[in-house]
Design a protein around this motif. Structure first.
Motif, PDB file in Angstrom:
ATOM      1  N   ALA A 267      67.828   2.027  -1.796  1.00  0.00           N
ATOM      2  CA  ALA A 267      68.324   2.290  -0.439  1.00  0.00           C
ATOM      3  C   ALA A 267      69.232   3.521  -0.416  1.00  0.00           C
ATOM      4  O   ALA A 267      69.173   4.337   0.506  1.00  0.00           O
ATOM      5  N   MET A 268      70.066   3.674  -1.443  1.00  0.00           N
ATOM      6  CA  MET A 268      70.944   4.840  -1.527  1.00  0.00           C
ATOM      7  C   MET A 268      70.136   6.116  -1.694  1.00  0.00           C
ATOM      8  O   MET A 268      70.446   7.148  -1.085  1.00  0.00           O
ATOM      9  N   LEU A 269      69.076   6.049  -2.511  1.00  0.00           N
ATOM     10  CA  LEU A 269      68.225   7.222  -2.709  1.00  0.00           C
ATOM     11  C   LEU A 269      67.531   7.620  -1.416  1.00  0.00           C
ATOM     12  O   LEU A 269      67.455   8.811  -1.073  1.00  0.00           O
ATOM     13  N   MET A 270      67.032   6.640  -0.685  1.00  0.00           N
ATOM     14  CA  MET A 270      66.361   6.930   0.585  1.00  0.00           C
ATOM     15  C   MET A 270      67.341   7.492   1.609  1.00  0.00           C
ATOM     16  O   MET A 270      67.027   8.450   2.324  1.00  0.00           O
ATOM     17  N   SER A 271      68.540   6.906   1.674  1.00  0.00           N
ATOM     18  CA  SER A 271      69.551   7.403   2.619  1.00  0.00           C
ATOM     19  C   SER A 271      69.984   8.812   2.254  1.00  0.00           C
ATOM     20  O   SER A 271      70.131   9.681   3.129  1.00  0.00           O
ATOM     21  N   PHE A 272      70.174   9.053   0.961  1.00  0.00           N
ATOM     22  CA  PHE A 272      70.572  10.391   0.511  1.00  0.00           C
ATOM     23  C   PHE A 272      69.467  11.404   0.803  1.00  0.00           C
ATOM     24  O   PHE A 272      69.750  12.547   1.191  1.00  0.00           O
ATOM     25  N   SER A 273      68.210  11.007   0.613  1.00  0.00           N
ATOM     26  CA  SER A 273      67.094  11.910   0.921  1.00  0.00           C
ATOM     27  C   SER A 273      67.105  12.289   2.392  1.00  0.00           C
ATOM     28  O   SER A 273      66.857  13.448   2.752  1.00  0.00           O
ATOM     29  N   GLY A 274      67.399  11.315   3.270  1.00  0.00           N
ATOM     30  CA  GLY A 274      67.480  11.615   4.691  1.00  0.00           C
ATOM     31  C   GLY A 274      68.583  12.607   5.007  1.00  0.00           C
ATOM     32  O   GLY A 274      68.399  13.519   5.826  1.00  0.00           O
ATOM     33  N   LEU A 275      69.728  12.449   4.360  1.00  0.00           N
ATOM     34  CA  LEU A 275      70.831  13.393   4.572  1.00  0.00           C
ATOM     35  C   LEU A 275      70.459  14.796   4.097  1.00  0.00           C
ATOM     36  O   LEU A 275      70.792  15.793   4.756  1.00  0.00           O
ATOM     37  N   VAL A 276      69.759  14.883   2.960  1.00  0.00           N
ATOM     38  CA  VAL A 276      69.340  16.194   2.432  1.00  0.00           C
ATOM     39  C   VAL A 276      68.345  16.859   3.389  1.00  0.00           C
ATOM     40  O   VAL A 276      68.455  18.059   3.682  1.00  0.00           O
ATOM     41  N   ILE A 277      67.376  16.078   3.882  1.00  0.00           N
ATOM     42  CA  ILE A 277      66.389  16.624   4.824  1.00  0.00           C
ATOM     43  C   ILE A 277      67.081  17.127   6.078  1.00  0.00           C
ATOM     44  O   ILE A 277      66.781  18.211   6.603  1.00  0.00           O
ATOM     45  N   TYR A 278      68.039  16.359   6.579  1.00  0.00           N
ATOM     46  CA  TYR A 278      68.769  16.767   7.783  1.00  0.00           C
ATOM     47  C   TYR A 278      69.575  18.039   7.519  1.00  0.00           C
ATOM     48  O   TYR A 278      69.616  18.951   8.354  1.00  0.00           O
ATOM     49  N   TRP A 279      70.228  18.118   6.357  1.00  0.00           N
ATOM     50  CA  TRP A 279      71.026  19.303   6.011  1.00  0.00           C
ATOM     51  C   TRP A 279      70.148  20.548   5.910  1.00  0.00           C
ATOM     52  O   TRP A 279      70.492  21.616   6.423  1.00  0.00           O
ATOM     53  N   VAL A 280      68.994  20.418   5.235  1.00  0.00           N
ATOM     54  CA  VAL A 280      68.063  21.554   5.110  1.00  0.00           C
ATOM     55  C   VAL A 280      67.561  21.965   6.483  1.00  0.00           C
ATOM     56  O   VAL A 280      67.464  23.165   6.794  1.00  0.00           O
ATOM     57  N   GLN A 281      67.242  20.992   7.341  1.00  0.00           N
ATOM     58  CA  GLN A 281      66.764  21.283   8.693  1.00  0.00           C
ATOM     59  C   GLN A 281      67.825  22.049   9.487  1.00  0.00           C
ATOM     60  O   GLN A 281      67.510  23.025  10.184  1.00  0.00           O
ATOM     61  N   GLU A 282      69.084  21.630   9.394  1.00  0.00           N
ATOM     62  CA  GLU A 282      70.166  22.299  10.113  1.00  0.00           C
ATOM     63  C   GLU A 282      70.383  23.711   9.590  1.00  0.00           C
ATOM     64  O   GLU A 282      70.586  24.645  10.379  1.00  0.00           O
ATOM     65  N   ARG A 283      70.352  23.888   8.270  1.00  0.00           N
ATOM     66  CA  ARG A 283      70.529  25.230   7.702  1.00  0.00           C
ATOM     67  C   ARG A 283      69.406  26.160   8.130  1.00  0.00           C
ATOM     68  O   ARG A 283      69.624  27.332   8.458  1.00  0.00           O
ATOM     69  N   PHE A 284      68.180  25.623   8.148  1.00  0.00           N
ATOM     70  CA  PHE A 284      67.033  26.431   8.544  1.00  0.00           C
ATOM     71  C   PHE A 284      67.131  26.813  10.016  1.00  0.00           C
ATOM     72  O   PHE A 284      66.861  27.957  10.410  1.00  0.00           O
ATOM     73  N   ARG A 285      67.564  25.869  10.861  1.00  0.00           N
ATOM     74  CA  ARG A 285      67.675  26.138  12.285  1.00  0.00           C
ATOM     75  C   ARG A 285      68.793  27.148  12.574  1.00  0.00           C
ATOM     76  O   ARG A 285      68.625  28.068  13.375  1.00  0.00           O
ATOM     77  N   HIS A 286      69.923  27.009  11.920  1.00  0.00           N
ATOM     78  CA  HIS A 286      71.014  27.971  12.114  1.00  0.00           C
ATOM     79  C   HIS A 286      70.640  29.347  11.582  1.00  0.00           C
ATOM     80  O   HIS A 286      71.039  30.374  12.130  1.00  0.00           O
ATOM     81  N   GLY A 287      69.814  29.379  10.506  1.00  0.00           N
ATOM     82  CA  GLY A 287      69.359  30.664   9.974  1.00  0.00           C
ATOM     83  C   GLY A 287      68.453  31.403  10.937  1.00  0.00           C
ATOM     84  O   GLY A 287      68.467  32.623  11.027  1.00  0.00           O
ATOM     85  N   GLN A 288      67.645  30.629  11.693  1.00  0.00           N
ATOM     86  CA  GLN A 288      66.768  31.234  12.679  1.00  0.00           C
ATOM     87  C   GLN A 288      67.553  31.829  13.842  1.00  0.00           C
ATOM     88  O   GLN A 288      67.188  32.872  14.399  1.00  0.00           O
ATOM     89  N   HIS A 289      68.660  31.180  14.236  1.00  0.00           N
ATOM     90  CA  HIS A 289      69.452  31.659  15.380  1.00  0.00           C
ATOM     91  C   HIS A 289      70.376  32.806  15.021  1.00  0.00           C
ATOM     92  O   HIS A 289      70.825  33.531  15.890  1.00  0.00           O
ATOM     93  N   SER A 290      70.683  32.951  13.727  1.00  0.00           N
ATOM     94  CA  SER A 290      71.621  34.028  13.330  1.00  0.00           C
ATOM     95  C   SER A 290      70.909  35.366  13.162  1.00  0.00           C
ATOM     96  O   SER A 290      69.708  35.463  13.136  1.00  0.00           O
TER      97      SER A 290
END
Length: 290
Positions: A267-290
């Motif tokens: 469960a911790m691995l799955m939750s951590f994977s979700g946080l990593v996916i969300y973080w990568v998604q946010e970084r990618f989205r902010h990179g597109q706007h900058s």
């Protein structure tokens, strides 16, 4: 076909599920021994029982996802929940009392035992009818869960929490096929690699954490935004809500504290994977706007 599901899917028709239960219950009546209902099982597996109970009776919070689309939710919601609870709980009670009244070999009550009781008491006809009803129920639940999961991913993609690729729909149908494929693949991988008991415990652990988060959000919103317009407002004070939420919260904590180390780790691995996916998604989205 799962890919041709409409946006709001229903489970199998109630008659196909309830009729076999009613027929078997009626057939059990002449052979029922009421004294057996008072028997106790030595060394019961309480952790397994609570996990199985939660897994069979979870999902009621999912109705909140469509509150804004329901006509007059203040009246419709209580009525619908009461009816739905009756349709779900009454068949359980009927089957448990009928089957334990005619067969006290409780250690044999695993998957398929109800069907064996139907075959023993009613022959191949009743056994086949009961097996068909069970198949309809399982298929309906599977399709409903797949649909719920896929549209939840669509909602997260619309909010920017998941890649926009998940918003693509099948041509000719308004069906998000990519979330359906992902959900189906995840289920198949888990079922091939992980024992069912572990899957059940993992699902309950994540669901218990989800419920605790929802309860915390409910009470927090009542305190910080009491005048917020809601599709449906529970007619209780903040203290009353906290009081009625105490038993389910305690139950969730019990499920989490009694989970095995392997389930907690997964469960911790799955939750951590979700946080990593969300973080990568946010970084990618902010990179597109900058």
């Amino acid at each position: 076909s799962l890919l041709a599901l409409p946006p709001m899917s229903s489970s199998s028709p109630p008659s196909q599920v309830f009729l076999p239960v009613v027929l078997l219950s009626i057939r059990c009546v002449p052979s029922v021994k009421p004294a057996a209902w008072l028997d106790t099982l030595p060394n019961p597996d309480l952790v397994g029982w609570f996990n199985l109970a939660l897994w069979n009776l979870n999902g009621w919070d999912a109705v909140s996802l469509i509150a804004a689309e329901v006509h007059d939710p203040s009246t419709t919601y209580p009525r619908a929940i009461l009816l739905a609870q009756g349709f779900v709980i009454i068949p359980y009670i009927m089957m448990v009392f009928a089957s334990t009244g005619v067969d006290q070999r409780y250690r044999r009550f695993f998957n398929g035992h109800y069907n064996r009781i139907a075959m023993k008491l009613g022959g191949s006809v009743l056994g086949s009818v009961f097996a068909l009803g069970a198949a309809c129920a399982v298929t309906g639940n599977f399709i409903a869960d797949m649909t719920l999961t896929s549209y939840q991913m669509v909602g997260m993609a619309r909010e920017g929490m998941l890649p926009s690729l998940l918003l693509k729909k099948l041509l000719g149908f308004e069906t998000p096929y990519i979330p359906l494929v992902l959900a189906f693949t995840a289920i198949q991988v888990l079922s091939l690699r992980v024992p069912f008991a572990e899957i059940l415990a993992l699902d309950n652990l994540l669901y218990a954490g989800q419920l605790l988060l929802e309860i915390a959000a409910l009470i927090t919103l009542r305190i910080k935004q009491p005048d917020l317009v809601r599709p449906y407002c529970i007619p209780l004070s903040t203290f009353g809500i906290a009081l009625i939420m105490l038993p389910p919260a305690t139950f969730c904590f019990y499920i989490m504290l009694t989970s095995s180390d392997s389930v907690i780790l997964l469960a911790m691995l799955m939750s951590f994977s979700g946080l990593v996916i969300y973080w990568v998604q946010e970084r990618f989205r902010h990179g597109q706007h900058s």
